[in-house]
Motif scaffolding. Structure first.
Motif, mmCIF file in Angstrom:
data_model
loop_
_atom_site.group_PDB
_atom_site.id
_atom_site.type_symbol
_atom_site.label_atom_id
_atom_site.label_comp_id
_atom_site.label_asym_id
_atom_site.label_seq_id
_atom_site.Cartn_x
_atom_site.Cartn_y
_atom_site.Cartn_z
ATOM 1 N N PHE A 14 0.222 59.775 -24.257
ATOM 2 C CA PHE A 14 1.187 59.379 -23.251
ATOM 3 C C PHE A 14 1.824 60.585 -22.561
ATOM 4 C CE2 PHE A 14 5.470 58.348 -21.860
ATOM 5 C CZ PHE A 14 5.156 57.378 -20.946
ATOM 6 N N ILE A 17 6.320 59.655 -17.261
ATOM 7 C CA ILE A 17 6.209 59.410 -15.823
ATOM 8 C C ILE A 17 7.599 59.563 -15.215
ATOM 9 C CG2 ILE A 17 5.576 57.722 -14.074
ATOM 10 C CD1 ILE A 17 3.779 56.432 -16.179
ATOM 11 N N PRO A 18 7.755 60.414 -14.218
ATOM 12 C CA PRO A 18 9.075 60.557 -13.610
ATOM 13 C C PRO A 18 9.465 59.304 -12.847
ATOM 14 C CG PRO A 18 7.447 61.780 -12.366
ATOM 15 C CD PRO A 18 6.737 61.265 -13.579
ATOM 16 N N ASP A 19 10.772 59.085 -12.693
ATOM 17 C CA ASP A 19 11.234 57.920 -11.943
ATOM 18 C C ASP A 19 10.824 58.023 -10.476
ATOM 19 O OD1 ASP A 19 12.311 57.062 -14.228
ATOM 20 O OD2 ASP A 19 14.402 57.378 -13.678
ATOM 21 N N ARG A 20 11.023 59.231 -9.914
ATOM 22 C CA ARG A 20 10.692 59.444 -8.502
ATOM 23 C C ARG A 20 10.035 60.800 -8.368
ATOM 24 N NH1 ARG A 20 15.884 57.834 -8.777
ATOM 25 N NH2 ARG A 20 16.340 55.813 -7.865
ATOM 26 N N LEU A 21 9.227 60.956 -7.344
ATOM 27 C CA LEU A 21 8.648 62.270 -7.084
ATOM 28 C C LEU A 21 9.497 63.063 -6.109
ATOM 29 C CD1 LEU A 21 4.788 61.824 -6.861
ATOM 30 C CD2 LEU A 21 6.139 62.878 -8.660
ATOM 31 N N ARG A 208 16.597 41.991 -3.378
ATOM 32 C CA ARG A 208 15.292 42.282 -3.975
ATOM 33 C C ARG A 208 14.356 41.088 -3.821
ATOM 34 N NH1 ARG A 208 14.168 45.646 -8.149
ATOM 35 N NH2 ARG A 208 15.479 47.071 -6.968
ATOM 36 N N ASN A 215 6.960 40.299 0.964
ATOM 37 C CA ASN A 215 5.742 41.039 0.635
ATOM 38 C C ASN A 215 4.646 40.139 0.115
ATOM 39 O OD1 ASN A 215 5.616 43.903 0.995
ATOM 40 N ND2 ASN A 215 7.453 44.013 -0.248
ATOM 41 N N ALA B 345 2.858 46.139 -2.579
ATOM 42 C CA ALA B 345 3.535 47.136 -1.745
ATOM 43 C C ALA B 345 4.833 47.624 -2.385
ATOM 44 C CB ALA B 345 3.829 46.542 -0.365
ATOM 45 N N MET B 346 5.274 46.970 -3.447
ATOM 46 C CA MET B 346 6.537 47.375 -4.050
ATOM 47 C C MET B 346 6.302 48.330 -5.219
ATOM 48 S SD MET B 346 9.055 44.108 -3.327
ATOM 49 C CE MET B 346 9.680 44.006 -4.911
ATOM 50 N N GLU B 350 10.120 48.058 -9.507
ATOM 51 C CA GLU B 350 10.593 46.779 -8.983
ATOM 52 C C GLU B 350 9.681 45.637 -9.404
ATOM 53 O OE1 GLU B 350 11.392 47.113 -4.789
ATOM 54 O OE2 GLU B 350 12.841 48.706 -5.106
ATOM 55 N N GLU B 371 17.292 49.413 -14.725
ATOM 56 C CA GLU B 371 16.012 48.990 -14.194
ATOM 57 C C GLU B 371 14.935 50.018 -14.526
ATOM 58 O OE1 GLU B 371 14.676 46.951 -10.055
ATOM 59 O OE2 GLU B 371 15.851 48.762 -9.893
ATOM 60 N N PHE B 372 15.247 51.291 -14.292
ATOM 61 C CA PHE B 372 14.280 52.340 -14.596
ATOM 62 C C PHE B 372 14.031 52.426 -16.100
ATOM 63 C CE2 PHE B 372 14.989 54.013 -10.285
ATOM 64 C CZ PHE B 372 13.680 54.255 -9.950
ATOM 65 N N ARG B 376 10.448 52.210 -17.659
ATOM 66 C CA ARG B 376 9.970 53.344 -18.457
ATOM 67 C C ARG B 376 9.481 52.866 -19.818
ATOM 68 N NH1 ARG B 376 14.655 56.361 -18.712
ATOM 69 N NH2 ARG B 376 14.831 56.331 -16.441
ATOM 70 N N ALA B 379 6.142 51.259 -19.356
ATOM 71 C CA ALA B 379 5.168 52.272 -18.953
ATOM 72 C C ALA B 379 4.692 53.036 -20.184
ATOM 73 C CB ALA B 379 5.788 53.228 -17.944
ATOM 74 N N ALA B 386 0.397 56.763 -13.921
ATOM 75 C CA ALA B 386 0.957 56.739 -12.576
ATOM 76 C C ALA B 386 1.660 58.060 -12.330
ATOM 77 C CB ALA B 386 1.952 55.585 -12.435
ATOM 78 N N SER B 387 1.832 58.417 -11.059
ATOM 79 C CA SER B 387 2.488 59.694 -10.786
ATOM 80 C C SER B 387 4.006 59.553 -10.814
ATOM 81 C CB SER B 387 2.010 60.271 -9.461
ATOM 82 O OG SER B 387 2.218 59.348 -8.425
ATOM 83 N N SER B 388 4.531 58.369 -10.479
ATOM 84 C CA SER B 388 5.957 58.135 -10.651
ATOM 85 C C SER B 388 6.204 56.640 -10.699
ATOM 86 C CB SER B 388 6.773 58.786 -9.528
ATOM 87 O OG SER B 388 7.047 57.841 -8.515
ATOM 88 N N LEU B 389 7.356 56.264 -11.207
ATOM 89 C CA LEU B 389 7.672 54.837 -11.316
ATOM 90 C C LEU B 389 8.007 54.235 -9.958
ATOM 91 C CD1 LEU B 389 9.791 54.787 -14.587
ATOM 92 C CD2 LEU B 389 7.453 54.007 -14.275
ATOM 93 N N SER B 390 8.195 55.101 -8.946
ATOM 94 C CA SER B 390 8.476 54.600 -7.604
ATOM 95 C C SER B 390 7.208 54.447 -6.767
ATOM 96 C CB SER B 390 9.449 55.536 -6.891
ATOM 97 O OG SER B 390 10.622 55.667 -7.647
#
Lengths: 341, 499
Positions: A14, A17-21, A208, A215, B345-346, B350, B371-372, B376, B379, B386-390
């Motif tokens: 494992f 994984i970051p939350d955001r890049l 949300r 979508n 797309a999300m 989310e 949420e994260f 996490r 994941a 994945a490269s990020s959770l977003s």
């Protein structure tokens, strides 16, 4: 709740994984909203160069009147469009609500009653749209084209070529009054509603759900979201917003004709699309809509100061919409070609 | 034999991801080459490069020794390469014949579409595939398997030298797979080079002559299929030993959690009764179209039954919507991931929380940190790549999308979980992870119902098996002594052999 997988090989491989890049600030710099903001600033600059009266504080305050009513409806319309629907009946709702208020005023209703009537008629019209779309399952574009002429038609039948103008004096506050200095009641309402809409769309489960439905309605339903109920609510929202806009517009004009707010639905959809809301649903932000409303307001007031006639103004706005939306696409294509060459 | 198509050092990069790195591939006329790799190993990217959808960032493509570039899908088609994609892209509102000839319709001398020729050639093609489909039927009226045959006919309607089949058997029943293999043999005999992608090793050993193994975007091995054992291939693909593809941990089976009695639907299924017990995995087997998904979706509240009762933990429940089902502790992981499972797309985060927004929010306000945290957790638990959770779920590979979807359902803390073909189109590594996970869930006291069309999976995982045929129960079997033959006989209606 920690669980350990029985599979012997899952744990060591494992990678976190970051939350955001990218940081939110960085995201903003490349966003549609940032681009729009630049456009707004450019138009603001151009306006102040073009006319010496533009920067006058009273002029700026007056300039807000010509877009706040539409902008308020656009805030609600943003939810409808993000949910993958559209509401073309908002102009009709404004007309029927205004007509109802006019009739009530003639019957002797006071200011408070008039506001209640305007909002209530808007809400009922919105509920009817919601019923057609969410319960009966009509495509919203068809349903609201129908109710658009239906609502305005009622207005024409009731009024004919008469005019309602017997409004109480203090009713004028909603369209002509000021809450603080040169800040109008309309503008104050818009700012407050924009904050409310922003929180609702970007911070709540409701927002949300709206985005998820726009979508992929199937996956949203499979995920246990009450898709019909949410569709219903977004149409109620545009109905209420149109009712409020009707109160403000009627108060500002001081009279009701059946042709009131004619063609507004397209101006409102224009603001929403210019604001970066995906017309096919699923994506978009409230800040985008707010900035787009400012851009529209600045363009119309600037052209007004330069005495540009209304017909030319509509050409300018049309051209602006196409340019602002086409430019990023063309630029991206150019960049892609340049990179791959 | 001289190679027909060669790839040398092909690389393709996406922002943050090396999809392919110096990949080598050789296809020879009259031979079937198996492309083996886990989800995310780069197989689909390679197919897209071969069909001109993507352009490689480095490397060269040679056809009969000449260097070629495919700038567009048309260019690849002109080079006589054709592909049958994993998820067939066809047009519902057009006829079968129009679907087959769209884009390369024969013209008459006025330059107009020659309808007579289209219909005649389509009919001939379908006939050669033994497909009982009329050329004039609208595509929307066909079953999934029939659509697949149309896609194959479309691929054959262009006279191609190279045929790529990307998981052609994923949606097919046993008999249809046999039909497909006959077609494959015929294509082979006519000297076409075939690239065959599948996750089913039994199939690959049967049809492939050569193999190429991809792992993490690189070529790991290639050779003759006959020289490689199953174990060696799996080892190359996963980079580690997978001792047991279908691990089944023994679980203590408790009382019935879900009781279904006389459950019927006007058109899809009739008089279904079963108990699903705590700690149990109940397999539901049947041919495609036996009404298994329809049954589960109805129990999940997506359609309304005409008769029957459902009880959870001994209390009768009325489930009228998915929201009711989730509240009652019953969830359904749908078969069609992209359409029903995930909002592509999300972002991942989310999607994971979409079914349990109540748990990550307070008075309707979403708490981003919670949420994260939840995302996490899943994941990590599923070893998500994945490269990020977003990152939008649509940019993940199929197996990783499935992990997100299953994570979404587990986040609702269910008592009963229905999994509809949970490992369809998933590589062997993710597959064994899903299986390990299913027995883990059962071990924790969940009641698991698994729809599967794969016999080894059913036989390996299920404590009991319910077999459905044409909307009815065709048999109920215990794990002990159960054989594939018994199940197939029950599913195809040959009950005489059973009694």
């Amino acid at each position: 709740m920690t669980m350990h997988a029985h599979a012997p090989d899952s744990a060591p491989t494992f990678r976190a994984i970051p939350d955001r890049l990218t940081s939110p600030a960085r995201n903003f710099l490349g966003s549609w909203e940032a681009l729009l903001l630049l456009v707004a600033i450019a138009i603001f600059g151009a306006n102040s160069l073009a006319s010496p009266y533009f920067l006058d504080i009273n002029n700026l305050s007056d300039a807000t009147f010509n877009f706040t009513e539409k902008a308020i409806v656009a805030l609600a319309m943003a939810f409808v469009v993000i949910a993958g629907e559209i509401d073309l009946s908002v102009g009709g709702i404004i007309a029927i609500a205004s007509t109802a208020m006019g009739a009530a005023a003639q019957a002797g209703a006071g200011t408070a009653e008039l506001v209640v009537v305007g909002l209530a008629v808007g809400a009922v019209c919105g509920l009817f749209n919601g019923l057609l779309v969410a319960r009966i399952g009509l495509p919203s574009i068809v349903a609201t084209i129908g109710t658009m002429s239906f609502y305005r038609g009622i207005s024409y039948v009731v009024l004919g070529d008469k005019v309602y103008s017997a409004y109480p004096t203090d009713f004028a506050f909603f369209g002509q009054g000021y809450t603080w200095g040169v800040i109008s009641f309309e503008f104050t309402s818009f700012v407050l509603l924009a904050i409310l809409a922003g929180i609702l769309l970007h911070r709540t489960t409701f927002g949300r759900a709206v985005r998820a439905i726009g979508n992929n309605p199937f996956a949203a339903r499979f995920s246990g979201l009450r898709v019909e109920r949410i569709r219903f609510i977004v149409f109620l929202m545009t109905g209420l917003a149109a009712g409020l806009a009707s109160v403000m517009l009627t108060s500002r004009l001081g009279s009701t004709r059946p042709s009131i707010a004619l063609g507004w639905e397209l101006d409102i959809v224009t603001i929403v699309v210019l604001g970066g809301i995906n017309i096919q649903g699923g994506a978009g932000t409230i800040p985008g809509v707010v900035i787009a409303a400012l851009v529209m307001g600045l363009v119309t007031s600037g052209l007004g100061l330069l005495n540009v006639p209304g017909i030319i103004m509509s050409i300018v706005i049309g051209a602006m919409l196409i340019c602002v939306i086409a430019l990023p696409i063309l630029l991206r294509r150019l960049l892609h070609k340049w990179r791959s060459a | 034999m001289a190679p027909l198509l060669q790839l040398r050092g092909i690389s393709k990069f996406f922002p943050g991801v090396k999809a392919l790195e110096g990949v080598e591939l050789t296809l020879r006329p009259g031979r079937v080459t198996a492309l083996i790799g886990e989800n995310g190993a780069g197989k689909s990217t390679l197919v897209k490069i071969l069909t001109g959808i993507y352009q490689p960032d480095a490397g060269e493509i040679l056809i009969e020794g000449r260097k070629v570039h495919f700038d567009t899908p048309e260019a690849a088609q002109r080079a006589r390469i054709t592909a049958i994609h994993q998820e067939t892209v066809l047009f519902d509102e057009l006829s079968v014949a129009e679907n087959i000839y769209l884009g390369h319709a024969p013209k008459n001398r006025f330059g107009l579409v020659n309808w007579a020729a289209i219909r005649a050639r389509s009919m001939a093609l379908l006939h050669s595939l033994d497909a009982p489909i009329k050329a004039t039927m609208l595509l929307k009226n066909l079953s999934i398997a029939q659509r697949h045959l149309v896609a194959i006919a479309r691929a054959l309607s262009v006279d191609s030298n190279v045929v790529i089949m990307d998981e052609p058997t994923a949606a097919l029943s046993h008999k249809e797979v046999e039909d497909l293999f006959r077609i494959l043999a015929r294509l082979k005999a006519s000297g076409k080079a075939i690239l065959f992608i599948s996750h089913k090793f039994e199939e690959l050993h049967r049809v492939a002559d050569d193999y190429v193994v991809f792992r993490d975007g690189r070529t790991i091995g290639a050779g003759r299929m006959a020289d490689a054992t199953h174990g060696e291939l799996v080892h190359m693909m996963v980079g580690r030993e997978v001792d047991q593809v279908f691990p089944k941990a023994p679980a203590t089976i408790g009382a019935a959690i879900l009781s279904v009695k006389g459950y019927s639907h006007p058109t899809e299924f009739d008089n279904i009764s079963f108990d699903l017990r705590k700690g149990e995995i109940l397999g539901v087997y049947g041919l495609v179209g036996a009404g298994r998904s329809e049954l589960c979706q109805s129990l999940f509240g997506m359609t309304h039954p005409s008769a029957g009762s459902v009880a959870i933990d001994g209390t009768f429940v009325s489930i009228r919507s998915a929201a009711d089902a989730i509240k009652a502790g019953l969830v359904y992981v749908p078969e069609e991931r992209g359409r029903h499972g995930a909002v592509l797309a999300m972002p991942i985060v989310e999607n994971v929380t979409l079914g349990s927004l109540g748990a990550v929010s307070q008075r309707g306000f979403i708490r981003a940190a919670e949420e994260f945290k939840l995302a996490r957790h899943y994941a990590q638990r599923f070893d998500l790549r994945a490269s990020s959770l977003s990152q939008p779920v649509g940019t993940l590979s199929g197996g990783n999308q499935q992990k997100v979807v299953i994570g979404k359902w587990l986040a609702t803390k269910p008592k009963v979980i229905f999994l509809d073909e949970p490992t369809k189109g998933i590589d062997i590594g993710s597959k064994s992870a899903v299986h390990a996970f299913m027995s883990e869930l059962a071990g924790q006291g969940l009641a698991v119902l698994m729809i599967s069309s794969e016999l080894p999976e059913i036989l390996g995982m299920a404590d009991r098996v319910l077999v459905m045929k044409e909307g009815r129960m065709a048999g109920f079997f215990d794990r002990e002594g159960l054989t594939a033959e018994t199940l197939v006989q029950a599913a195809t209606g040959n009950m005489g052999a059973l009694r």
